[in-house]
Structures are given as structure tokens and as C-alpha cells.
Design a protein around this motif. Structure first.
Motif, PDB file in Angstrom:
ATOM      1  N   MET A   1      16.605  -3.176   4.373  1.00 51.40           N
ATOM      2  CA  MET A   1      15.400  -3.552   5.107  1.00 51.40           C
ATOM      3  C   MET A   1      14.676  -4.645   4.349  1.00 51.40           C
ATOM      4  N   SER A   2      14.123  -5.620   5.075  1.00 57.28           N
ATOM      5  CA  SER A   2      13.391  -6.700   4.425  1.00 57.28           C
ATOM      6  C   SER A   2      12.141  -6.174   3.752  1.00 57.28           C
ATOM      7  N   THR A   3      11.823  -6.792   2.598  1.00 55.17           N
ATOM      8  CA  THR A   3      10.578  -6.449   1.924  1.00 55.17           C
ATOM      9  C   THR A   3       9.396  -6.674   2.834  1.00 55.17           C
ATOM     10  N   ALA A   4       9.506  -7.658   3.727  1.00 53.02           N
ATOM     11  CA  ALA A   4       8.400  -7.963   4.627  1.00 53.02           C
ATOM     12  C   ALA A   4       8.066  -6.809   5.544  1.00 53.02           C
ATOM     13  N   ALA A   5       9.042  -5.946   5.805  1.00 54.20           N
ATOM     14  CA  ALA A   5       8.784  -4.817   6.697  1.00 54.20           C
ATOM     15  C   ALA A   5       7.719  -3.891   6.158  1.00 54.20           C
ATOM     16  N   ALA A   6       7.494  -3.975   4.848  1.00 53.88           N
ATOM     17  CA  ALA A   6       6.469  -3.120   4.233  1.00 53.88           C
ATOM     18  C   ALA A   6       5.099  -3.366   4.840  1.00 53.88           C
ATOM     19  N   HIS A   7       4.863  -4.561   5.351  1.00 50.64           N
ATOM     20  CA  HIS A   7       3.538  -4.895   5.862  1.00 50.64           C
ATOM     21  C   HIS A   7       3.324  -4.398   7.280  1.00 50.64           C
ATOM     22  N   THR A   8       4.392  -3.949   7.922  1.00 51.74           N
ATOM     23  CA  THR A   8       4.262  -3.502   9.298  1.00 51.74           C
ATOM     24  C   THR A   8       4.662  -2.044   9.476  1.00 51.74           C
ATOM     25  N   ALA A   9       4.913  -1.357   8.357  1.00 52.26           N
ATOM     26  CA  ALA A   9       5.338   0.034   8.447  1.00 52.26           C
ATOM     27  C   ALA A   9       4.217   0.895   9.015  1.00 52.26           C
ATOM     28  N   PRO A  10       4.512   1.726  10.037  1.00 48.89           N
ATOM     29  CA  PRO A  10       3.477   2.559  10.636  1.00 48.89           C
ATOM     30  C   PRO A  10       3.122   3.730   9.737  1.00 48.89           C
ATOM     31  N   MET A  72      14.921   1.267  -4.645  1.00 49.73           N
ATOM     32  CA  MET A  72      14.020   0.225  -4.164  1.00 49.73           C
ATOM     33  C   MET A  72      12.949  -0.060  -5.204  1.00 49.73           C
ATOM     34  N   SER A  73      12.239  -1.168  -5.025  1.00 53.28           N
ATOM     35  CA  SER A  73      11.145  -1.475  -5.936  1.00 53.28           C
ATOM     36  C   SER A  73       9.958  -0.572  -5.647  1.00 53.28           C
ATOM     37  N   LEU A  74       9.133  -0.360  -6.663  1.00 55.07           N
ATOM     38  CA  LEU A  74       7.902   0.404  -6.459  1.00 55.07           C
ATOM     39  C   LEU A  74       6.980  -0.301  -5.463  1.00 55.07           C
ATOM     40  N   VAL A  75       7.007  -1.631  -5.458  1.00 52.73           N
ATOM     41  CA  VAL A  75       6.205  -2.375  -4.488  1.00 52.73           C
ATOM     42  C   VAL A  75       6.608  -1.988  -3.069  1.00 52.73           C
ATOM     43  N   SER A  76       7.903  -1.941  -2.802  1.00 52.02           N
ATOM     44  CA  SER A  76       8.375  -1.581  -1.456  1.00 52.02           C
ATOM     45  C   SER A  76       7.997  -0.153  -1.091  1.00 52.02           C
ATOM     46  N   ILE A  77       8.146   0.761  -2.044  1.00 47.06           N
ATOM     47  CA  ILE A  77       7.787   2.162  -1.782  1.00 47.06           C
ATOM     48  C   ILE A  77       6.302   2.269  -1.445  1.00 47.06           C
ATOM     49  N   LEU A  78       5.457   1.631  -2.230  1.00 51.91           N
ATOM     50  CA  LEU A  78       4.012   1.736  -2.036  1.00 51.91           C
ATOM     51  C   LEU A  78       3.528   0.961  -0.817  1.00 51.91           C
ATOM     52  N   ARG A  79       4.333   0.032  -0.327  1.00 51.29           N
ATOM     53  CA  ARG A  79       3.991  -0.689   0.899  1.00 51.29           C
ATOM     54  C   ARG A  79       4.504   0.021   2.154  1.00 51.29           C
ATOM     55  N   GLY A  80       5.226   1.127   1.959  1.00 50.97           N
ATOM     56  CA  GLY A  80       5.662   1.921   3.100  1.00 50.97           C
ATOM     57  C   GLY A  80       6.996   1.546   3.697  1.00 50.97           C
ATOM     58  N   VAL A 342      10.807 -17.773  -7.411  1.00 47.33           N
ATOM     59  CA  VAL A 342      10.139 -17.398  -6.163  1.00 47.33           C
ATOM     60  C   VAL A 342      10.229 -15.891  -5.925  1.00 47.33           C
ATOM     61  N   ASN A 343      11.391 -15.319  -6.199  1.00 50.03           N
ATOM     62  CA  ASN A 343      11.562 -13.875  -5.984  1.00 50.03           C
ATOM     63  C   ASN A 343      10.562 -13.054  -6.789  1.00 50.03           C
ATOM     64  N   ILE A 344      10.486 -13.313  -8.095  1.00 47.84           N
ATOM     65  CA  ILE A 344       9.649 -12.461  -8.943  1.00 47.84           C
ATOM     66  C   ILE A 344       8.176 -12.760  -8.733  1.00 47.84           C
ATOM     67  N   LEU A 345       7.821 -14.015  -8.530  1.00 46.40           N
ATOM     68  CA  LEU A 345       6.408 -14.335  -8.311  1.00 46.40           C
ATOM     69  C   LEU A 345       5.899 -13.690  -7.028  1.00 46.40           C
ATOM     70  N   THR A 346       6.695 -13.730  -5.960  1.00 47.36           N
ATOM     71  CA  THR A 346       6.249 -13.130  -4.703  1.00 47.36           C
ATOM     72  C   THR A 346       6.205 -11.605  -4.791  1.00 47.36           C
ATOM     73  N   THR A 347       7.072 -11.015  -5.607  1.00 48.33           N
ATOM     74  CA  THR A 347       6.983  -9.566  -5.819  1.00 48.33           C
ATOM     75  C   THR A 347       5.667  -9.206  -6.483  1.00 48.33           C
ATOM     76  N   PHE A 348       5.280  -9.950  -7.504  1.00 48.73           N
ATOM     77  CA  PHE A 348       3.991  -9.701  -8.159  1.00 48.73           C
ATOM     78  C   PHE A 348       2.830  -9.903  -7.182  1.00 48.73           C
ATOM     79  N   LEU A 349       2.902 -10.974  -6.389  1.00 39.71           N
ATOM     80  CA  LEU A 349       1.815 -11.275  -5.458  1.00 39.71           C
ATOM     81  C   LEU A 349       1.689 -10.239  -4.351  1.00 39.71           C
ATOM     82  N   SER A 350       2.796  -9.627  -3.978  1.00 36.86           N
ATOM     83  CA  SER A 350       2.774  -8.642  -2.888  1.00 36.86           C
ATOM     84  C   SER A 350       2.466  -7.233  -3.364  1.00 36.86           C
TER      85      SER A 350
END
Length: 404
Positions: A1-10, A72-80, A342-350
Motif C-alpha cells: 500500500m502506498s504511504t500516501a494512503a495513510a492520509h486517507t485511512a478511515p 512497515m514504518s512507524l510513520v505508516s502505522i501511526l498514520r493508519g 527525497v525518500n528519507i526527507l519526506t518520511t521525516f516530514l510526514s
């Protein structure tokens, strides 16, 4: 699943406190299973955006304990991305039983490398309940040595790659079964997963929502969109068929320890072995070294010596190559360098604001616009049809500038 999906997870997303407490409990249970009767003491948490890492003492022995949620990354888990907390726990109970879970593969890779004898790696102390225990490696990291003695950069890099020589031989690649690779740490695959299609654009639009001021967010997002678009056009270069070798996959200055000092052999931690082009390890280490400069800002003189060392190292790598092969290697290095940055910077930013970032991560978020400007200028030069050696000169100049 795309990392971006974390922002739309219900539904509600997992809470950082319950996620951390769960991981700590799993570490205690795993330690008790491996060392019955041993006194288990958790000491300090090591901030990370990937797995949950904690220093631990078992029966007086110091260890590192690493826990992974679903690989998965902790960022992805915490973003749902994996659902709410109840869903994550149910999935995790099944995941730790799988023979291909991330830390099972990481333990197997460390044991494979220990058997090869080169490169040297940290010791696997045990694996249970999806928790990997490794022995600490005393001594300065490559990051510390670079900042302490920047004039030694080229020699330190050569010492690392001398130890990787056996790993990079084509026949060594046969020692790792396809199922044993850690493709999750592939720079090119991570880039494609993060920035694929509409979900990738949505991901970019929400970066820094909890980490940056609004005006800075706008600048960073605009720069990243341009860089990502250029890298998408270049991406087939690093995915094209070619001779693959076994790469370490996750070379970082903080993951290389010199227990015998700068004149000795390094010990590596956190492998991400996979079959890839020979440029990948050099690109990853280059990317993270430049990000070290961006975050540490060691001063103009030190930055110049470190960047000159990077240039010398690349020249030494290319010296035995035919001119066409050298140009291809250098172009691949530049593309993978930019993708990794780009990968690591965007992970930190998200990352949610409640998730502790590593110290370097906090500094990079604060200097995101500077890092993105560097990536924009290098990718513009690389995509403009210039001779790749001229682009390399531009890249080294930008690496010096980002340390100011």
C-alpha cells in the motif's frame, strides 16, 4: 500500500503511546522467552521512524531490541495505513508467525554475513515474537569519524568498500535466496511506492502539515514536486536490466562502527541485502553523508574536506571502469542519491508530531527547504542533458552549499 494512503485511512489511527507500550511489552516477553529467569530491564528508547528500537539489559548483558510492526514504518502505522489499533494488533499476531517477516529476514541476513566473514556485522543474540536482539558494537561510528577527521573521508569510505568487495562479487549474490532479500529497503522501489500516481501527489500535498510553517511547506512541496517528476523520468535507468550484485542496501554513516578506530575494519548493523546494481551502496552512503552535512553543519572547511573525499572516493571507484561504464555508474549513483534523499526527507516530514524523530531527522526537517533546493538543482542539471561528469561537479558543489 502506498504511504500516501495513510492520509486517507478511515477511522481512528493508532495512538503513539499504545503503540510504544505494546512494543515494550513484546520486547519483555521475547526476552523472557529467550532467557528464562534472566532479569529484564529496558533502559532507553532509540528514536526511529522505521521500527521501535530500545536498549535493554538481560541478566546484566547489554543488548539492542528491535520490534517491527508488520514490516512497515512507524510513520505508516501511526498514520493508519494498516488500520486502527485493533486491526494492527490482530495483523501483528499473525505477522510474527510468518517465516518471511522483516526481522526474520534481517536476522538471517546477519547470520549469512557472519558466515561470509566480510563485511563484519553485529552479533545476533536472539529472535522471538518478532523481536530481534543484537549485541552492541563499541566504538565511533563513521558519522562521528567524518566530523572528527574530515580529511580522512576518502580513506574511510575505501575501508568500508574494501570490506564490501566479497559481497559485491557476482557469484556471492547466489548465497541469498530471492525470498531472503529485504526489498522494503530498496531505494528505487521505495521511491516508486511513495510517489506513484494520484496517491503520490496527495502524499506530497500533505507533507509537513505537523512539522513545518505554512509558507515553508509551500516552498518545500513545490520543489519536491519538480524533483519527483524529474526522477520519475529518470527512474528506468536504475531499474534497467543489468548485472546485479548483492548490495548491503542500507549503508548509513550511523550504521558503520569502527571498534578498532579509523584504521581498523568497520562493523555494520541493520542490513538490507538485495540484488541491485553495484552503484546502490555508494549512492546510499553518499546520500546519507550529504544529509549528515546538512544536519550537522560542521563548518565550511570541514564540509569541503568531506565533499572532496566523496569526490575522490567516486573517482577511485570509476578508475578501473571503461569510460561508458563509468558514466553509467555515475549517473546511477546520482539518481539513487536523489531518490534516497527525497525518500528519507519526506518520511521525516510526514511523521506525526507525536513521533520522536532521531536528532538528525529534526535538523533535516528544519532545513527541508535547503535540502530540497539542493535536490532541485542537481536533478535539473542531471535532466538537462549535460555530461554526467559535469553534473557530478555541480552535485558536489551543492553538497558543500547545503552544509552552510
Amino acid at each position: 500500500m502506498s504511504t500516501a494512503a495513510a492520509h486517507t485511512a478511515p477511522g481512528p489511527v493508532p495512538d503513539v503511546a499504545e503503540v510504544f507500550v505494546f512494543a515494550q511489552d513484546e520486547i519483555r516477553l521475547a526476552a523472557a522467552e529467550l532467557w528464562p529467569g534472566g532479569r529484564v530491564e529496558l533502559s532507553s528508547h532509540i528514536p526511529s521512524v522505521t521500527g521501535y528500537v530500545h536498549r535493554i539489559r538481560v541478566g546484566g548483558r547489554e543488548l539492542y531490541a528491535k520490534h517491527s510492526f508488520l514490516g512497515m514504518s512507524l510513520v505508516s502505522i501511526l498514520r493508519g495505513v494498516a488500520g486502527d489499533w485493533a486491526e494492527v494488533q490482530r495483523a501483528q499476531a499473525a505477522y510474527i508467525q510468518r517465516p518471511d517477516s522483516l526481522l526474520v529476514r534481517e536476522a538471517a541476513q546477519l547470520r549469512l554475513l557472519a558466515g561470509l566473514g566480510q563485511p563484519r556485522v553485529c552479533e545476533v543474540a536472539g529472535l522471538a515474537r518478532g523481536v530481534l536482539f543484537t549485541a552492541p558494537v563499541p566504538g565511533p561510528t563513521l558519522a562521528a569519524l567524518l566530523l572528527r577527521d574530515p580529511a580522512g573521508t576518502a580513506a574511510l569510505f575505501e575501508a568500508v568498500f574494501a570490506d564490501l568487495h566479497q559481497l559485491h562479487r557476482s557469484r556471492t549474490a547466489q548465497r541469498l535466496a530471492p525470498a531472503g532479500a529485504i526489498s522494503e529497503r530498496s531505494v528505487a522501489a521505495t521511491f516508486q511506492r511513495k510517489f506513484n500516481g494520484i496517491s503520490g501527489q496527495a502524499y506530497l500535498s500533505r507533507l509537513g502539515a505537523e512539522r513545518c510553517a505554512e509558507d515553508e511547506r509551500a516552498e518545500v512541496t513545490a520543489l519536491l514536486r519538480a524533483v519527483v517528476a524529474r526522477l520519475h523520468r529518470m527512474r528506468p535507468t536504475v531499474l534497467a536490466p543489468g548485472q546485479a550484485v548483492l548490495t548491503y542496501g542500507d549503508l548509513k554513516p550511523e550504521h558503520l562502527v569502527f571498534p578498532d578506530g579509523p584504521g581498523g575494519r568497520p562493523v555494520l548493523i541493520d542490513p538490507g541485502l538485495l540484488r541491485a546494481r553495484s552503484s546502490v551502496d555508494a549512492a546510499k552512503l553518499t546520500s546519507r553523508t550529504v544529509l549528515l552535512l546538512a544536519s550537522a553543519r560542521p563548518g565550511a572547511a570541514a564540509a569541503e574536506e568531506i565533499v572532496e573525499g566523496l569526490g575522490t572516493f567516486a573517482e577511485q571507484r570509476m578508475r578501473p571502469m571503461a569510460p561508458k561504464a563509468a558514466r553509467s555508474w555515475l549517473r546511477e549513483l546520482l539518481i539513487v542519491w536523489l531518490m534516497d534523499t527525497v525518500n528519507i526527507l519526506t518520511t521525516f516530514l510526514s511523521a506525526p508530531e507525536v513521533l520522536p524523530l532521531p536528532p538528525r531527522g529534526r535538523s533535516l526537517v528544519e532545513r527541508a527547504a535547503v535540502v530540497c533546493t539542493m535536490a532541485d538543482r542537481i536533478s535539473t542539471a542531471l535532466g538537462g542533458g549535460l555530461d554526467v561528469h559535469r553534473v557530478w561537479g555541480t552535485a558536489l558543489a551543492q553538497a558543500k552549499a547545503v552544509a552552510e
